[in-house]
Design an enzyme around this catalytic site. Structure first.
Site, mmCIF file in Angstrom:
data_model
loop_
_atom_site.group_PDB
_atom_site.id
_atom_site.type_symbol
_atom_site.label_atom_id
_atom_site.label_comp_id
_atom_site.label_asym_id
_atom_site.label_seq_id
_atom_site.Cartn_x
_atom_site.Cartn_y
_atom_site.Cartn_z
ATOM 1 N N ASP A 17 -22.661 -46.297 -17.150
ATOM 2 C CA ASP A 17 -23.835 -46.106 -16.286
ATOM 3 C C ASP A 17 -23.673 -46.903 -14.996
ATOM 4 O O ASP A 17 -23.049 -47.968 -14.995
ATOM 5 C CB ASP A 17 -25.079 -46.582 -17.061
ATOM 6 C CG ASP A 17 -26.362 -46.064 -16.447
ATOM 7 O OD1 ASP A 17 -26.304 -45.254 -15.499
ATOM 8 O OD2 ASP A 17 -27.442 -46.476 -16.919
ATOM 9 N N ASN A 65 -28.157 -34.319 -19.051
ATOM 10 C CA ASN A 65 -27.609 -34.381 -17.687
ATOM 11 C C ASN A 65 -27.679 -33.039 -16.938
ATOM 12 O O ASN A 65 -27.562 -32.999 -15.717
ATOM 13 C CB ASN A 65 -26.151 -34.876 -17.681
ATOM 14 C CG ASN A 65 -26.017 -36.378 -17.871
ATOM 15 O OD1 ASN A 65 -24.995 -36.864 -18.346
ATOM 16 N ND2 ASN A 65 -27.040 -37.151 -17.496
ATOM 17 N N GLU A 195 -22.638 -53.625 -33.234
ATOM 18 C CA GLU A 195 -23.055 -54.692 -32.323
ATOM 19 C C GLU A 195 -23.249 -54.043 -30.954
ATOM 20 O O GLU A 195 -22.640 -52.998 -30.662
ATOM 21 C CB GLU A 195 -21.960 -55.756 -32.224
ATOM 22 C CG GLU A 195 -21.693 -56.501 -33.514
ATOM 23 C CD GLU A 195 -22.815 -57.470 -33.870
ATOM 24 O OE1 GLU A 195 -23.385 -58.092 -32.939
ATOM 25 O OE2 GLU A 195 -23.128 -57.609 -35.062
HETATM 26 C C1 FPP Z 1 -23.919 -42.613 -14.975
HETATM 27 O O1 FPP Z 1 -24.068 -42.952 -13.641
HETATM 28 C C2 FPP Z 1 -22.769 -41.785 -15.222
HETATM 29 C C3 FPP Z 1 -22.785 -40.466 -15.584
HETATM 30 C C4 FPP Z 1 -24.000 -39.631 -15.740
HETATM 31 C C5 FPP Z 1 -21.579 -39.735 -15.864
HETATM 32 C C6 FPP Z 1 -20.402 -40.530 -16.312
HETATM 33 C C7 FPP Z 1 -19.246 -39.808 -15.812
HETATM 34 C C8 FPP Z 1 -18.119 -40.334 -15.338
HETATM 35 C C9 FPP Z 1 -17.772 -41.769 -15.363
HETATM 36 C C10 FPP Z 1 -17.113 -39.443 -14.747
HETATM 37 C C11 FPP Z 1 -16.649 -38.320 -15.604
HETATM 38 C C12 FPP Z 1 -15.971 -38.764 -16.839
HETATM 39 C C13 FPP Z 1 -14.780 -38.348 -17.272
HETATM 40 C C14 FPP Z 1 -14.317 -38.747 -18.643
HETATM 41 C C15 FPP Z 1 -13.899 -37.503 -16.458
HETATM 42 P P1 FPP Z 1 -25.427 -42.577 -12.921
HETATM 43 O O2 FPP Z 1 -25.155 -41.423 -12.018
HETATM 44 O O3 FPP Z 1 -26.510 -42.355 -13.921
HETATM 45 O O4 FPP Z 1 -25.666 -43.887 -12.104
HETATM 46 P P2 FPP Z 1 -27.075 -44.492 -11.619
HETATM 47 O O5 FPP Z 1 -27.873 -44.751 -12.854
HETATM 48 O O6 FPP Z 1 -26.656 -45.731 -10.908
HETATM 49 O O7 FPP Z 1 -27.672 -43.453 -10.710
#
Ligand code: FPP
Length: 228
Positions: A17, A65, A195
């Site tokens: 996150d 999402n 944990e």
């Molecule tokens: C959270 O950041 C992250 C996500 C919703 C997606 C996680 C995805 C990746 C790290 C990239 C894709 C993964 C792979 C394995 C190719 P956020 O957008 O919720 O951040 P914020 O809370 O700061 O807005």
């Protein structure tokens, strides 16, 4: 104690996150945060073997999402395509077995095909990288309970045997980055005795060294599983 095999984490899961905040802090578009998030994933996957973890499970795309703006969803899907395409040879070379949890068959047909090819090509690997795609834990539990009922008996063992994670070691440690303290429908059942470590570090800044420190913290904790 840290070197004692009983105290070492076999299965670690991460809620990645903070990509959006990482980008905002730098005046960059959110897409750039996700792109740097993939770099963090890549570096971490490279470190798994050396850290002695049997399974790393990453929350890449939740069933919730889809509610994000269309262009962000399509950026994330595009990153997924590029990641699989560019890193698959490295997975094979590094003994990584890809696994997908969640209802991934609902993704675009070309991604499903690419993922199934990657599952096949990495099937001999001994370190598991489990990627949660279109994953929601309540939905997973409901699917598992339905399958357990169809097989004749619903209890904790039969439900666990039908979860997407049934073939993985028990979850030892859950990490969430970016200072949020909640599970967001991730591995609710599997977290029963895990944990948990919540860190302020934003996902794009999370390095193998952060993971190593989390593993050290895990090894220093005493787990009682309800006993004393
Ligand atoms: C959270 O950041 C992250 C996500 C919703 C997606 C996680 C995805 C990746 C790290 C990239 C894709 C993964 C792979 C394995 C190719 P956020 O957008 O919720 O951040 P914020 O809370 O700061 O807005």
């Amino acid at each position: 104690m840290g070197e004692d095999s009983d105290s070492r984490a076999r299965h670690v899961a991460i809620i990645m996150d903070g990509n959006g905040r990482w980008a905002r802090q730098r005046g960059l578009p959110r897409a750039m945060g996700h792109r740097r998030g993939v770099e963090a994933v890549r570096n971490l996957v490279r470190s798994v073997k050396g850290l002695g973890i049997e399974c790393l499970t990453l929350y890449a795309f939740s069933s919730e999402n889809w509610k994000r703006p269309e262009d962000e969803v399509s950026d994330l899907m595009q990153l997924m395509r590029r990641f699989i395409r560019s890193d698959l040879p490295e997975f094979v070379a590094n003994d990584v077995r890809l696994k997908i949890i969640g209802d991934y068959k609902a993704l675009a047909p070309d991604i499903v095909e690419m993922l199934e090819n990657a599952l096949e090509r990495t099937s001999k690997g001994s370190h598991v990288l489990a990627v949660a795609l279109n994953y929601g834990s309540q939905q997973e539990i409901a699917r598992a309970a339905t399958a357990a009922a169809a097989a004749g008996e619903i209890n904790a063992e039969t439900i666990a045997a039908h979860l997407d994670t049934a073939d993985l070691p028990p979850l030892d440690l859950l990490i969430r980055t970016s200072g949020e303290v909640r599970l967001s429908n991730f591995l609710l059942w599997q977290c029963a005795y895990a944990e948990m470590i919540f860190t302020e570090v934003l996902w794009p800044d999370f390095t193998p060294d952060h993971l190593r420190r989390a593993l050290d913290q895990f090894s220093a904790r005493e787990r009682r599983y309800g006993g004393r």
